[in-house]
Motif scaffolding. Structure first.
Motif, PDB file in Angstrom:
ATOM      1  N   MET A  32       0.784  -1.048   0.106  1.00  0.00           N
ATOM      2  CA  MET A  32      -0.155   0.178   0.090  1.00  0.00           C
ATOM      3  C   MET A  32       0.912   1.150   0.073  1.00  0.00           C
ATOM      4  N   THR A  33       0.473   2.328  -0.815  1.00  0.00           N
ATOM      5  CA  THR A  33       1.362   3.292  -0.976  1.00  0.00           C
ATOM      6  C   THR A  33       1.158   4.254   0.299  1.00  0.00           C
ATOM      7  N   SER A  34       2.145   5.158   0.693  1.00  0.00           N
ATOM      8  CA  SER A  34       2.122   5.955   1.930  1.00  0.00           C
ATOM      9  C   SER A  34       0.756   6.972   1.872  1.00  0.00           C
ATOM     10  N   SER A  35       0.653   7.318   0.463  1.00  0.00           N
ATOM     11  CA  SER A  35      -0.687   8.356   0.311  1.00  0.00           C
ATOM     12  C   SER A  35      -1.938   7.556   0.748  1.00  0.00           C
ATOM     13  N   LEU A  36      -2.067   6.577   0.424  1.00  0.00           N
ATOM     14  CA  LEU A  36      -3.289   5.492   0.455  1.00  0.00           C
ATOM     15  C   LEU A  36      -3.577   5.030   2.058  1.00  0.00           C
ATOM     16  N   LYS A  37      -2.302   4.828   2.489  1.00  0.00           N
ATOM     17  CA  LYS A  37      -2.230   4.458   3.855  1.00  0.00           C
ATOM     18  C   LYS A  37      -2.721   5.503   4.880  1.00  0.00           C
ATOM     19  N   GLN A  38      -2.230   6.750   4.346  1.00  0.00           N
ATOM     20  CA  GLN A  38      -2.472   8.052   5.321  1.00  0.00           C
ATOM     21  C   GLN A  38      -3.832   8.219   5.375  1.00  0.00           C
ATOM     22  N   HIS A  39      -4.495   8.300   3.869  1.00  0.00           N
ATOM     23  CA  HIS A  39      -6.136   8.380   3.691  1.00  0.00           C
ATOM     24  C   HIS A  39      -6.801   7.406   4.346  1.00  0.00           C
ATOM     25  N   THR A  40      -6.416   6.192   4.423  1.00  0.00           N
ATOM     26  CA  THR A  40      -7.132   5.014   5.212  1.00  0.00           C
ATOM     27  C   THR A  40      -7.116   5.530   6.831  1.00  0.00           C
ATOM     28  N   ASP A  41      -5.959   5.946   7.273  1.00  0.00           N
ATOM     29  CA  ASP A  41      -5.804   6.341   8.566  1.00  0.00           C
ATOM     30  C   ASP A  41      -6.582   7.476   9.036  1.00  0.00           C
ATOM     31  N   GLU A  42      -6.542   8.514   8.174  1.00  0.00           N
ATOM     32  CA  GLU A  42      -7.609   9.580   8.565  1.00  0.00           C
ATOM     33  C   GLU A  42      -9.007   9.408   8.445  1.00  0.00           C
ATOM     34  N   ARG A  43      -9.706   8.351   7.375  1.00  0.00           N
ATOM     35  CA  ARG A  43     -10.639   7.959   7.439  1.00  0.00           C
ATOM     36  C   ARG A  43     -11.087   7.093   8.587  1.00  0.00           C
ATOM     37  N   ALA A  44     -10.117   6.071   9.140  1.00  0.00           N
ATOM     38  CA  ALA A  44     -10.406   5.121  10.167  1.00  0.00           C
ATOM     39  C   ALA A  44     -10.447   6.188  11.498  1.00  0.00           C
ATOM     40  N   LEU A  45      -9.719   7.304  11.646  1.00  0.00           N
ATOM     41  CA  LEU A  45      -9.864   8.055  12.665  1.00  0.00           C
ATOM     42  C   LEU A  45     -11.045   8.929  12.789  1.00  0.00           C
ATOM     43  N   ALA A  46     -11.335   9.446  11.514  1.00  0.00           N
ATOM     44  CA  ALA A  46     -12.638  10.125  11.379  1.00  0.00           C
ATOM     45  C   ALA A  46     -13.776   9.444  11.874  1.00  0.00           C
ATOM     46  N   ASP A  47     -13.956   8.304  11.286  1.00  0.00           N
ATOM     47  CA  ASP A  47     -14.987   7.270  11.780  1.00  0.00           C
ATOM     48  C   ASP A  47     -14.899   6.992  13.310  1.00  0.00           C
ATOM     49  N   THR A  94      -6.720  11.873  22.962  1.00  0.00           N
ATOM     50  CA  THR A  94      -6.895  10.534  23.015  1.00  0.00           C
ATOM     51  C   THR A  94      -7.119  10.032  21.737  1.00  0.00           C
ATOM     52  N   LEU A  95      -7.505  10.848  20.779  1.00  0.00           N
ATOM     53  CA  LEU A  95      -7.657  10.637  19.439  1.00  0.00           C
ATOM     54  C   LEU A  95      -6.504  10.523  18.712  1.00  0.00           C
ATOM     55  N   VAL A  96      -5.281  11.550  19.064  1.00  0.00           N
ATOM     56  CA  VAL A  96      -4.086  11.533  18.788  1.00  0.00           C
ATOM     57  C   VAL A  96      -3.359  10.218  19.224  1.00  0.00           C
ATOM     58  N   ARG A  97      -3.649   9.558  20.472  1.00  0.00           N
ATOM     59  CA  ARG A  97      -3.120   8.486  20.995  1.00  0.00           C
ATOM     60  C   ARG A  97      -3.640   7.146  20.067  1.00  0.00           C
ATOM     61  N   ALA A  98      -4.812   7.366  19.484  1.00  0.00           N
ATOM     62  CA  ALA A  98      -5.451   6.213  18.886  1.00  0.00           C
ATOM     63  C   ALA A  98      -4.573   6.467  17.263  1.00  0.00           C
ATOM     64  N   TRP A  99      -4.278   7.381  16.872  1.00  0.00           N
ATOM     65  CA  TRP A  99      -3.858   7.644  15.258  1.00  0.00           C
ATOM     66  C   TRP A  99      -2.350   7.130  15.656  1.00  0.00           C
ATOM     67  N   GLN A 100      -1.628   7.283  16.721  1.00  0.00           N
ATOM     68  CA  GLN A 100      -0.181   6.979  17.059  1.00  0.00           C
ATOM     69  C   GLN A 100      -0.120   5.507  17.258  1.00  0.00           C
ATOM     70  N   HIS A 101      -1.204   4.719  17.447  1.00  0.00           N
ATOM     71  CA  HIS A 101      -1.200   3.433  17.825  1.00  0.00           C
ATOM     72  C   HIS A 101      -2.478   2.604  16.853  1.00  0.00           C
ATOM     73  N   PRO A 102      -1.874   2.537  15.525  1.00  0.00           N
ATOM     74  CA  PRO A 102      -2.914   1.998  14.623  1.00  0.00           C
ATOM     75  C   PRO A 102      -3.075   0.553  14.908  1.00  0.00           C
ATOM     76  N   ALA A 135      -4.134  -0.593  17.649  1.00  0.00           N
ATOM     77  CA  ALA A 135      -5.231  -0.615  18.462  1.00  0.00           C
ATOM     78  C   ALA A 135      -6.607  -0.499  17.715  1.00  0.00           C
ATOM     79  N   LEU A 136      -6.409   0.280  16.610  1.00  0.00           N
ATOM     80  CA  LEU A 136      -7.588   0.284  15.738  1.00  0.00           C
ATOM     81  C   LEU A 136      -7.891  -1.228  15.094  1.00  0.00           C
ATOM     82  N   ALA A 137      -6.605  -1.755  14.792  1.00  0.00           N
ATOM     83  CA  ALA A 137      -6.871  -3.062  13.895  1.00  0.00           C
ATOM     84  C   ALA A 137      -6.953  -4.326  14.812  1.00  0.00           C
TER      85      ALA A 137
END
Length: 177
Positions: free
Chosen positions: A1-16, A47-55, A57-59
């Motif tokens: 997965m390219t870093s651009s696509l991964k970043q977009h996925t992370d942002e979407r997961a965080l927004a969700d 708290t949301l920054v911590r979630a973003w720093q620990h992907p 946990a999301l997975a």
């Protein structure tokens, strides 16, 4: 997965994550901060920054991220409270302007006048005992000898005189119990 696509996925997961749990987490943090909206918002964001720093946990595959988010938020609130307690209390300049100066001669003079007036309101026997013990610095035995009364009487009159003074000087924040 390219870093651009991964970043977009992370942002979407965080927004969700924020959309699904943000209100409940904010309400929880608002309670932990005793209604301080600004602190609760800061803790929510952290708290949301911590979630973003620990992907990881999301997975994690858990049914809900809410318990993890609440735990992280609670720990952040505890850490923030401890940090505030370890620092000295901050006083604004306006509070200092209204505080009494430590060497305020006028205030000491007023206090001395109030104490003298309160001592004048005491019964003669109580006033005599206080004069001997506090103003002349005599011991109970010395005051007893000077007044010609037993030492126990000096002690009890001193006790009653001090109680009466506490009542007379109630505006000075003395404990009246």
């Amino acid at each position: 997965m390219t870093s651009s696509l991964k970043q977009h996925t992370d942002e979407r997961a965080l927004a969700d994550l924020q959309r699904e749990h943000g209100k409940a987490l904010f309400s929880f943090l608002l309670g932990l901060t005793y209604g301080d909206r600004q602190r609760a918002e800061d803790l929510l964001q952290e708290t949301l920054v911590r979630a973003w720093q620990h992907p990881e946990a999301l997975a994690s595959g858990h049914d809900s991220m809410r318990p993890w988010l609440f735990t992280v938020g609670r720990r952040l609130a505890i850490d923030a409270r401890r940090a505030r307690r370890s620092r000295p209390y901050e006083v604004g300049a306006d509070a200092l302007e209204h505080s009494a100066l430590p060497d305020d001669h006028a205030e000491r003079s007023v206090t001395a006048l109030d104490v003298r007036e309160a001592v004048r309101t005491l019964r003669g026997a109580h006033r005599e005992v206080l004069t001997q013990v506090y103003f002349r610095g005599r011991s109970v035995a010395e005051a007893s000898e000077a007044l010609g009364i037993p030492a126990g009487t000096v002690k009890s009159r001193t006790c009653y005189a001090l109680r009466a003074l506490r009542k007379a000087l109630h505006g000075y924040g003395l404990d009246t119990s």
